[in-house]
Design an enzyme around this catalytic site. Structure first.
Site, PDB file in Angstrom:
ATOM      1  N   SER A   4       0.791  -1.230   0.000  1.00 14.00           N
ATOM      2  CA  SER A   4       0.000   0.000   0.000  1.00 14.00           C
ATOM      3  C   SER A   4       0.822   1.278   0.000  1.00 14.00           C
ATOM      4  O   SER A   4       0.386   2.288  -0.549  1.00 14.00           O
ATOM      5  CB  SER A   4      -0.943   0.005   1.198  1.00 14.00           C
ATOM      6  OG  SER A   4      -0.214  -0.021   2.409  1.00 14.00           O
TER       7      SER A   4
ATOM      8  N   HIS B 157      -4.813  -3.292  -3.226  1.00 12.36           N
ATOM      9  CA  HIS B 157      -4.351  -2.359  -4.257  1.00 12.36           C
ATOM     10  C   HIS B 157      -4.138  -3.033  -5.615  1.00 12.36           C
ATOM     11  O   HIS B 157      -3.496  -2.461  -6.486  1.00 12.36           O
ATOM     12  CB  HIS B 157      -3.071  -1.662  -3.791  1.00 12.36           C
ATOM     13  CG  HIS B 157      -3.295  -0.870  -2.552  1.00 12.36           C
ATOM     14  ND1 HIS B 157      -3.847   0.388  -2.568  1.00 12.36           N
ATOM     15  CD2 HIS B 157      -3.120  -1.194  -1.248  1.00 12.36           C
ATOM     16  CE1 HIS B 157      -3.967   0.830  -1.323  1.00 12.36           C
ATOM     17  NE2 HIS B 157      -3.538  -0.113  -0.501  1.00 12.36           N
TER      18      HIS B 157
ATOM     19  N   LYS C  28     -11.590   0.799  -2.758  1.00  9.78           N
ATOM     20  CA  LYS C  28     -10.523   1.369  -3.578  1.00  9.78           C
ATOM     21  C   LYS C  28     -10.934   1.278  -5.055  1.00  9.78           C
ATOM     22  O   LYS C  28     -11.841   1.988  -5.451  1.00  9.78           O
ATOM     23  CB  LYS C  28      -9.196   0.726  -3.211  1.00  9.78           C
ATOM     24  CG  LYS C  28      -8.771   1.269  -1.834  1.00  9.78           C
ATOM     25  CD  LYS C  28      -7.682   0.567  -1.115  1.00  9.78           C
ATOM     26  CE  LYS C  28      -7.524   1.228   0.259  1.00  9.78           C
ATOM     27  NZ  LYS C  28      -6.799   0.404   1.211  1.00  9.78           N
TER      28      LYS C  28
HETATM   29  C1  LIG Z   1      -7.054   0.168   2.660  1.00  6.26           C
HETATM   30  C2  LIG Z   1      -6.464  -1.132   3.044  1.00  6.26           C
HETATM   31  C3  LIG Z   1      -7.136  -2.016   3.892  1.00  6.26           C
HETATM   32  C4  LIG Z   1      -8.387  -1.642   4.611  1.00  6.26           C
HETATM   33  O1  LIG Z   1      -9.485  -1.583   3.768  1.00  6.26           O
HETATM   34  P1  LIG Z   1     -10.696  -0.616   4.166  1.00  6.26           P
HETATM   35  O2  LIG Z   1     -11.813  -1.109   3.349  1.00  6.26           O
HETATM   36  O3  LIG Z   1     -10.246   0.759   3.831  1.00  6.26           O
HETATM   37  O4  LIG Z   1     -10.912  -0.787   5.640  1.00  6.26           O
HETATM   38  C5  LIG Z   1      -6.575  -3.247   4.107  1.00  6.26           C
HETATM   39  N1  LIG Z   1      -5.400  -3.604   3.562  1.00  6.26           N
HETATM   40  C6  LIG Z   1      -4.723  -2.755   2.761  1.00  6.26           C
HETATM   41  C7  LIG Z   1      -3.423  -3.185   2.181  1.00  6.26           C
HETATM   42  C8  LIG Z   1      -5.213  -1.493   2.499  1.00  6.26           C
HETATM   43  O5  LIG Z   1      -4.520  -0.658   1.747  1.00  6.26           O
END
Ligand SMILES: *Cc1c(COP(=O)(O)O)cnc(C)c1O
Length: 394
Positions: free
Chosen positions: A191, A219, A250
């Protein structure tokens, strides 16, 4: 000030002194390449809305229809009376999209990580993490109480020496069912660095040592693989990963998290994942928007968006790219190091109309502060040109 607030004021001052103080900025526009903050129009290079779906008509309309049909709230947890048709439709869509036997949705990716890890492991088990996994996995590791080992980032030899150590340490229980388990967790695209995990080699290693593997595709989903399922698809290892995790917030443009895997895994989580059981079901609008996001990603327009994103990434001059990567990802870290300096660079960019927040400890290690630049399919060629000009000036 009363003693409680005085104590907190002291702690906040400590954060400020170390360049670690954070505050919320109110964004007065939808999530787009151009956002408005405190009346200032800014080009946004900080969003994880990689395919530009957060503000997409198809997702918004799906949310509105779901509100009209199912209301604003879900009313109860999924196991009580909150398991509405849109939840079931989303999970069927996710399983089909990921080509998995089954899927379970959660209120967030954070809740998904917490739910699955705590459900699978107890204090006699072993949890082996890549050094750079997301905070939700670290928090789940603490909560589940398993014996925790961390291997250096993407270091297969480091991982193998831990697995060897676990093997030696693991008492040979009389029955297979009583034997301690080992779960390895990594992200497919990291991330904060945007680099890739060696999933093929990880799958070989976990099989060699009889461990389980969980991969967080937060991601990568929507961006990699022929059907845009993620890196597990791109590297043809999906059916060798016990637990596939991701977020709906995302590239999928909505909100929530999911776990994909076998029917047994999902049935087990419905029974044992506490963040799923003891939490009100996600609202119909969020779930329906996510299902529309999945449908869009699976369609030709999804592939078109992915191509657009890749075109934007390829327009970034090599001087801004980190070390060579096996493939481009949408996350480009610009390493600065010092926390206070990173904040100053981010502020200077903002004056030029560019929004890239400084990412600091504890999101990344101390002294590894950076600008985390993200590109999306909605950015134009001109947006990129403006970004490059501002970066060069700074
Ligand atoms: C954003 C993210 C999460 C958490 O997901 P949310 O739906 O925002 O709670 C988990 N793992 C990674 C690698 C992330 O970037």
């Amino acid at each position: 000030m009363n003693p409680f607030d005085e104590e907190l004021a002291g702690r906040l001052k400590g954060l400020r002194d170390r360049g670690l103080y954070r505050e919320l900025r109110c964004v007065e526009s939808p999530q787009c390449p151009r956002i408005q903050i405190a009346g200032q129009a800014l080009l946004n290079f900080s969003s994880n809305d990689y395919l530009g779906l957060a503000n997409e008509p198809a997702l918004k309309e799906a949310a509105i229809r779901a509100v009209e049909r199912y209301g604003a709230g879900a009313g109860a947890s999924r196991l009580v009376s909150g398991s509405l048709s849109p939840h079931h439709e989303l999970e069927a869509a996710l399983a089909a999209f990921k080509d998995a036997e089954a899927a379970l949705s959660f209120s967030s990716g954070y809740a998904a990580a917490l739910g699955v890890i705590v459900a699978l492991l107890g204090k006699d088990d072993f949890l082996v993490l890549d050094k750079l996994v997301h905070a939700c996995i670290v928090d789940a590791a603490r909560l589940c109480g398993a014996k925790l080992r961390v291997f250096p980032h993407n270091d297969l030899a480091g991982l193998e020496s831990i697995l060897r150590w676990v093997d030696a340490k693991r008492p040979s229980a009389p029955s297979v069912a009583a034997r301690p388990r080992t779960l390895i967790i990594t992200e497919s695209v990291f991330s904060m660095d945007g680099d890739f995990a060696p999933l093929r080699e990880l799958v070989e290693l976990k099989d060699k040592y009889g461990a389980w593997l969980m991969v967080d595709e937060a991601h990568a989903t929507g961006i990699f693989g022929q059907n845009r399922r993620g890196m597990a698809e791109a590297l043809a290892v999906s059916d060798r990963i016990e637990v596939q995790m991701g977020t709906l917030g995302k590239a999928l443009g909505a909100s929530g998290g999911y776990i994909c895997g076998s029917r047994q895994l999902v049935d087990y989580l419905v029974n044992q994942a506490r963040s799923f059981i003891f939490s009100t079901a996600p609202v119909p609008a969020a779930v329906a928007a996510a299902a529309a996001g999945v449908a869009l990603v699976r369609s030709q327009p999804g592939e078109d968006r992915r191509r657009q994103l890749m075109a934007r990434i390829s327009e970034l001059p090599p001087e801004f790219l980190p070390q060579p990567r096996p493939a481009p990802s949408a996350i480009i870290p610009i390493l600065i190091g010092d926390e206070t300096k990173a904040v100053a660079v981010s502020a200077a960019l903002r004056e030029q109309g560019i929004f890239i927040p400084a990412i600091r400890y504890p999101t990344v290690a101390r002294g590894k502060a950076r600008l985390r630049l993200t590109l999306t399919a909605s950015h134009s060629h001109l947006d990129l040109a403006q970004l490059v000009e501002a970066l060069r000036r700074i």
